[in-house]
Design a protein around this motif. Structure first.
Motif, short mmCIF file in Angstrom:
data_model
loop_
_atom_site.label_atom_id
_atom_site.label_comp_id
_atom_site.label_asym_id
_atom_site.label_seq_id
_atom_site.Cartn_x
_atom_site.Cartn_y
_atom_site.Cartn_z
N LEU A 42 0.81 -1.21 0.00
CA LEU A 42 0.00 0.00 0.00
C LEU A 42 0.85 1.27 0.00
CD1 LEU A 42 -2.87 -1.00 2.47
CD2 LEU A 42 -3.02 -0.70 -0.01
N LYS A 43 1.98 1.22 0.66
CA LYS A 43 2.87 2.39 0.68
C LYS A 43 3.35 2.74 -0.72
CE LYS A 43 4.68 2.03 5.41
NZ LYS A 43 5.87 1.74 6.25
N LYS A 44 3.44 1.74 -1.58
CA LYS A 44 3.97 1.98 -2.93
C LYS A 44 2.87 2.08 -4.00
CE LYS A 44 8.22 -0.62 -1.97
NZ LYS A 44 9.03 -1.82 -2.34
N HIS A 45 1.77 1.35 -3.81
CA HIS A 45 0.84 1.18 -4.93
C HIS A 45 -0.62 1.53 -4.62
CE1 HIS A 45 4.15 -0.90 -6.88
NE2 HIS A 45 4.20 -1.78 -5.89
N GLN A 46 -0.89 2.14 -3.47
CA GLN A 46 -2.28 2.38 -3.10
C GLN A 46 -3.04 3.20 -4.14
OE1 GLN A 46 -5.05 3.81 0.68
NE2 GLN A 46 -2.86 4.18 0.76
N THR A 47 -2.36 4.14 -4.77
CA THR A 47 -3.03 5.00 -5.76
C THR A 47 -3.49 4.24 -7.00
OG1 THR A 47 -0.87 5.57 -6.72
CG2 THR A 47 -1.77 7.06 -5.03
N GLN A 48 -2.97 3.01 -7.16
CA GLN A 48 -3.36 2.20 -8.32
C GLN A 48 -4.48 1.22 -8.00
OE1 GLN A 48 0.31 0.33 -9.63
NE2 GLN A 48 1.47 2.19 -9.17
N ILE A 49 -4.97 1.25 -6.75
CA ILE A 49 -6.00 0.31 -6.30
C ILE A 49 -7.31 1.05 -6.08
CG2 ILE A 49 -6.64 -1.34 -4.50
CD1 ILE A 49 -4.29 -2.21 -6.21
N ASP A 50 -8.42 0.40 -6.47
CA ASP A 50 -9.75 0.99 -6.27
C ASP A 50 -10.48 0.40 -5.06
OD1 ASP A 50 -9.90 2.68 -8.74
OD2 ASP A 50 -9.63 0.73 -9.71
N PRO A 75 -11.68 2.25 -0.40
CA PRO A 75 -12.72 1.48 0.28
C PRO A 75 -12.23 0.07 0.59
CG PRO A 75 -13.60 2.58 -1.67
CD PRO A 75 -12.12 2.70 -1.75
N VAL A 76 -12.65 -0.45 1.74
CA VAL A 76 -12.22 -1.78 2.18
C VAL A 76 -13.44 -2.65 2.44
CG1 VAL A 76 -10.96 -3.09 3.92
CG2 VAL A 76 -10.15 -0.82 3.24
N ASN A 93 -12.28 2.33 7.22
CA ASN A 93 -12.66 2.38 5.79
C ASN A 93 -13.56 1.23 5.36
OD1 ASN A 93 -10.74 4.47 5.90
ND2 ASN A 93 -10.20 4.17 3.76
N GLY A 94 -14.24 0.60 6.33
CA GLY A 94 -15.09 -0.53 6.00
C GLY A 94 -16.32 -0.15 5.22
N ILE A 95 -16.42 -0.61 3.97
CA ILE A 95 -17.59 -0.41 3.14
C ILE A 95 -18.58 -1.55 3.37
CG2 ILE A 95 -18.44 -0.34 0.76
CD1 ILE A 95 -17.05 2.19 1.57
N ASP A 96 -18.05 -2.74 3.60
CA ASP A 96 -18.90 -3.90 3.85
C ASP A 96 -18.10 -4.91 4.67
OD1 ASP A 96 -21.22 -5.32 3.83
OD2 ASP A 96 -21.32 -5.57 1.66
N ASN A 116 -22.13 1.78 -6.19
CA ASN A 116 -23.23 2.72 -6.00
C ASN A 116 -22.78 3.97 -5.24
OD1 ASN A 116 -25.00 1.03 -7.34
ND2 ASN A 116 -25.77 0.07 -5.47
N LEU A 117 -21.95 3.74 -4.22
CA LEU A 117 -21.44 4.88 -3.44
C LEU A 117 -20.51 5.75 -4.29
CD1 LEU A 117 -20.75 3.14 -0.02
CD2 LEU A 117 -22.37 5.00 -0.42
N GLN A 118 -19.69 5.09 -5.10
CA GLN A 118 -18.77 5.85 -5.94
C GLN A 118 -19.51 6.65 -7.00
OE1 GLN A 118 -16.14 2.68 -7.19
NE2 GLN A 118 -14.62 3.20 -5.64
N GLN A 119 -20.58 6.08 -7.53
CA GLN A 119 -21.36 6.79 -8.53
C GLN A 119 -22.11 7.97 -7.91
OE1 GLN A 119 -23.84 3.73 -10.24
NE2 GLN A 119 -22.25 3.05 -11.67
#
Length: 261
Positions: A42-50, A75-76, A93-96, A116-119
């Motif tokens: 995550l320290k290196k690649h978090q920006t590439q993850i949705d 979101p997690v 950050n729990g979405i579900d 749905n939340l992102q939209q």
């Protein structure tokens, strides 16, 4: 959408990946199995993850440690065999929150909730986790409580035989197969994953000391120190491997042993 899966049970990780990638717009870009690896990634690649699917109980500790070392902004979706971590998941950050053993529909419902939340708020809106927390907090969740199992079907020669839980000394994963060991010394194969077993057994009676073994409190004879701050559990009979309590589970294991049933 790029998805990070953090799960230390190989079969569960493969199944989860299969379910996620069955949706054309989702791609699992990485599968990790520990807190340490997740923090580094995550320290290196978090920006590439949705989205991140995150198991709570990992080999080197609870995954909540990740949030102490990294500012997680994605979101997690938490996956676990336990229902006792709901509130803690909501604060990270729990979405579900999906209970194991999960079904294909559970995964799709979680993905739909994130989408749905992102939209509604915009993909990079900083309040997506907070909004999700408010939604989840208003509902009695998880609704389905796992039913404790009183017996398991095991393979004995060419038959399937029920074995009462109280007669099981420990469950052991060996070469991708879980075996049941009885107090009578009998060993039989059981066609369930340890995660599935862990979800339906009495946690006052059984404790998962590492990724390969769940032990019955009655089977414990004594405990002795092991290297790297781990411990070895000696049972009342010989076993195929040393029953080693992973370092981060030593304290909860000792507390569990002292806890009255």
């Amino acid at each position: 959408m790029n998805v990070l899966v953090v799960e230390d049970e190989r079969r569960t990780a493969e199944l989860l990946t299969e379910f996620i990638e069955a949706k054309a717009t989702y791609l699992v870009v990485q599968v990790l199995d520990s807190v340490e690896a997740t923090v580094n990634y995550l320290k290196k690649h978090q920006t590439q993850i949705d989205i991140m699917f995150l198991d709570i109980q990992l080999a080197d500790g609870q995954s909540f440690v990740v949030f102490e070392q990294v500012e997680v902004t994605i979101p997690v979706i938490f996956c676990t065999a336990y229902d006792e971590f709901v509130m803690k998941a909501l604060k990270n950050n729990g979405i579900d929150y999906i209970l194991k053993p999960f079904k294909e529909q559970d995964i799709y419902q979680s993905l739909a909730k994130v989408q749905n939340l992102q939209q509604a708020l915009g993909k990079n809106h900083p309040n997506i986790p907070q909004v999700a927390q408010q939604i989840l907090a208003q509902a009695p969740y998880p609704a389905d409580q796992p039913t404790l199992q009183r017996s398991f079907l095991v393979r004995y020669r060419d038959k399937m035989v029920p074995v009462e839980v109280t007669k099981i000394a420990f469950f052991h994963l060996d070469n991708d197969t879980v075996h049941v060991y009885g107090f009578d010394g009998e060993k039989q194969a059981i066609f369930k994953r340890l995660d599935e077993i862990e979800a339906v057994i009495d946690r006052q009676l059984f404790f998962r000391i590492n990724r390969q073994m769940i032990v019955n409190r009655v089977a414990v004879k004594d405990i002795e120190p092991y290297f790297n701050r781990k411990m070895v559990v000696n049972l009342h009979f010989a076993i195929p491997d040393k029953a080693i309590v992973s370092r981060l589970k030593v304290t909860p294991f000792l507390e569990w042993l002292e806890r009255p049933r």
